[in-house]
Design an enzyme around this catalytic site. Sequence first.
Site, PDB file in Angstrom:
ATOM      1  N   SER A  50       9.447  31.186 -22.078  1.00 50.73           N
ATOM      2  CA  SER A  50      10.381  30.459 -22.955  1.00 50.73           C
ATOM      3  C   SER A  50      11.104  31.471 -23.844  1.00 50.73           C
ATOM      4  CB  SER A  50       9.601  29.499 -23.849  1.00 50.73           C
ATOM      5  OG  SER A  50      10.431  28.945 -24.856  1.00 50.73           O
TER       6      SER A  50
ATOM      7  N   TYR B 262       2.766  27.676 -30.370  1.00 48.85           N
ATOM      8  CA  TYR B 262       3.521  27.572 -29.110  1.00 48.85           C
ATOM      9  C   TYR B 262       4.177  28.919 -28.801  1.00 48.85           C
ATOM     10  CZ  TYR B 262       6.890  26.154 -25.582  1.00 48.85           C
ATOM     11  OH  TYR B 262       7.620  26.077 -24.411  1.00 48.85           O
TER      12      TYR B 262
HETATM   13  P1  NDP Z   1       7.869  18.336 -19.151  1.00 47.77           P
HETATM   14  O1  NDP Z   1       7.027  17.762 -20.234  1.00 47.77           O
HETATM   15  O2  NDP Z   1       8.982  17.526 -18.617  1.00 47.77           O
HETATM   16  O3  NDP Z   1       6.927  18.785 -17.939  1.00 47.77           O
HETATM   17  C1  NDP Z   1       5.693  19.423 -18.149  1.00 47.77           C
HETATM   18  C2  NDP Z   1       4.868  19.383 -16.878  1.00 47.77           C
HETATM   19  O4  NDP Z   1       3.626  20.075 -17.121  1.00 47.77           O
HETATM   20  C3  NDP Z   1       4.516  17.973 -16.440  1.00 47.77           C
HETATM   21  O5  NDP Z   1       4.689  17.865 -15.041  1.00 47.77           O
HETATM   22  C4  NDP Z   1       3.042  17.846 -16.783  1.00 47.77           C
HETATM   23  O6  NDP Z   1       2.405  17.008 -15.820  1.00 47.77           O
HETATM   24  C5  NDP Z   1       2.564  19.284 -16.617  1.00 47.77           C
HETATM   25  N1  NDP Z   1       1.333  19.548 -17.370  1.00 47.77           N
HETATM   26  C6  NDP Z   1       1.164  19.552 -18.703  1.00 47.77           C
HETATM   27  N2  NDP Z   1      -0.122  19.773 -19.014  1.00 47.77           N
HETATM   28  C7  NDP Z   1      -0.787  19.910 -17.829  1.00 47.77           C
HETATM   29  C8  NDP Z   1      -2.146  20.139 -17.491  1.00 47.77           C
HETATM   30  N3  NDP Z   1      -3.089  20.265 -18.422  1.00 47.77           N
HETATM   31  N4  NDP Z   1      -2.478  20.216 -16.185  1.00 47.77           N
HETATM   32  C9  NDP Z   1      -1.532  20.080 -15.224  1.00 47.77           C
HETATM   33  N5  NDP Z   1      -0.230  19.879 -15.491  1.00 47.77           N
HETATM   34  C10 NDP Z   1       0.131  19.776 -16.779  1.00 47.77           C
HETATM   35  O7  NDP Z   1       8.417  19.711 -19.727  1.00 47.77           O
HETATM   36  P2  NDP Z   1       9.361  20.868 -19.106  1.00 47.77           P
HETATM   37  O8  NDP Z   1       9.690  20.614 -17.705  1.00 47.77           O
HETATM   38  O9  NDP Z   1      10.441  21.106 -20.082  1.00 47.77           O
HETATM   39  O10 NDP Z   1       8.351  22.102 -19.227  1.00 47.77           O
HETATM   40  C11 NDP Z   1       7.970  22.914 -18.151  1.00 47.77           C
HETATM   41  C12 NDP Z   1       7.650  24.290 -18.683  1.00 47.77           C
HETATM   42  O11 NDP Z   1       8.814  24.868 -19.259  1.00 47.77           O
HETATM   43  C13 NDP Z   1       6.595  24.319 -19.790  1.00 47.77           C
HETATM   44  O12 NDP Z   1       5.754  25.443 -19.566  1.00 47.77           O
HETATM   45  C14 NDP Z   1       7.411  24.492 -21.055  1.00 47.77           C
HETATM   46  O13 NDP Z   1       6.663  25.124 -22.058  1.00 47.77           O
HETATM   47  C15 NDP Z   1       8.523  25.370 -20.552  1.00 47.77           C
HETATM   48  N6  NDP Z   1       9.758  25.381 -21.311  1.00 47.77           N
HETATM   49  C16 NDP Z   1      10.413  24.218 -21.621  1.00 47.77           C
HETATM   50  C17 NDP Z   1      11.602  24.278 -22.314  1.00 47.77           C
HETATM   51  C18 NDP Z   1      12.332  23.054 -22.746  1.00 47.77           C
HETATM   52  O14 NDP Z   1      13.132  23.132 -23.697  1.00 47.77           O
HETATM   53  N7  NDP Z   1      12.149  21.918 -22.089  1.00 47.77           N
HETATM   54  C19 NDP Z   1      12.227  25.561 -22.682  1.00 47.77           C
HETATM   55  C20 NDP Z   1      11.447  26.707 -22.307  1.00 47.77           C
HETATM   56  C21 NDP Z   1      10.280  26.607 -21.629  1.00 47.77           C
HETATM   57  P3  NDP Z   1       1.253  15.920 -16.116  1.00 47.77           P
HETATM   58  O15 NDP Z   1       1.484  15.392 -17.503  1.00 47.77           O
HETATM   59  O16 NDP Z   1       1.432  14.913 -15.018  1.00 47.77           O
HETATM   60  O17 NDP Z   1      -0.016  16.696 -15.977  1.00 47.77           O
HETATM   61  C1  8X3 Z   2      10.876  25.396 -25.379  1.00 48.30           C
HETATM   62  C2  8X3 Z   2      12.062  25.874 -26.119  1.00 48.30           C
HETATM   63  O1  8X3 Z   2      12.960  26.561 -28.392  1.00 48.30           O
HETATM   64  O2  8X3 Z   2      11.651  24.508 -28.295  1.00 48.30           O
HETATM   65  O3  8X3 Z   2      10.089  26.450 -24.952  1.00 48.30           O
HETATM   66  O4  8X3 Z   2      10.580  26.651 -28.093  1.00 48.30           O
HETATM   67  S1  8X3 Z   2      11.784  25.912 -27.796  1.00 48.30           S
END
Ligand code: NDP
Ligand code: 8X3
Length: 251
Positions: A140, A153
Amino acid sequence: MDQFAFVTGATSGFGEATARLLAQNGFSLILMARRLERLEKLKNDLSSEKCKVFVLQTDIRNENEVIEAVNSLPDEVKSNIRILVNNAGLAVGRGPIESGISDDWERMIDTNIKGLLYVTKAIVPFLIANKSGHIVNIASIAGKEVYPGGNVYCATKHAVDALSRSMRIDLVQYGIKVTNIAPGAAETEFSIVRFKGNSETANSVYDGYEPLVAQDIAETILFIVSRPAHVTINDLTIMPTAQASASVLWK
Ligand code: NDP
Ligand code: 8X3
């Protein structure tokens, strides 16, 4: 033989969009997450003669669950894993360190760092055996910078960034590529999870500018994993045009 991509966190956001795009581009899939109904729906949507789909209902925080899930795959599937997308992750809460909630901290540390390690440890032997493969770690902008209230985080995503660099050093001898992706603000279920279902606060994160969407990240991942064998993209930061840094948004 089919080439498999193993995607964690495939039930939503980046992971789901990536699974769909990789399927359209000739990969078979192994999809891991906790929500079985969503996994089954994806399997239904994406399975075809060209795309085999295996789903693993797994909480990546539990190492034994991860090991058992991977062991349950047929040998010819495991030996054809070419890509691991370590995407599953979350933020829980946003606030100053002095009012942090230990349970929130543990969920983030256990998922974003320890879960990513457990999955990597379970899959990497198959990449090593093939002397090739590609690990894509979703970090991220919070792994490059810190911002108010981001403390734990941000720390977990800095750990992912460090692990990407370390994995690259450890695995280069096996011809394994490691890419670290650092996205800025993207509208997925991320903020709903972060703000524990408070949709008003979650939606306000994306007010007044155009955030990234999951498809932007999926297309980036597809580009990265389809480079020629001699090319690796080590590190990629991708932001909404309106976002100059973790905490500077032009609205
Ligand atoms: P979502 O919440 O849409 O998706 C997160 C996914 O992670 C879900 O499929 C969830 O599935 C899975 N997950 C969470 N905890 C677990 C667990 N314990 N075991 C297995 N699966 C798990 O978020 P994003 O798609 O945005 O996030 C994806 C990644 O990108 C994350 O690592 C996030 O930190 C990162 N990220 C996101 C950003 C944003 O602004 N959205 C920016 C930068 C990075 P389920 O609940 O079914 O287990
Ligand atoms: C998710 C983006 O800026 O909320 O990783 O940390 S931010």
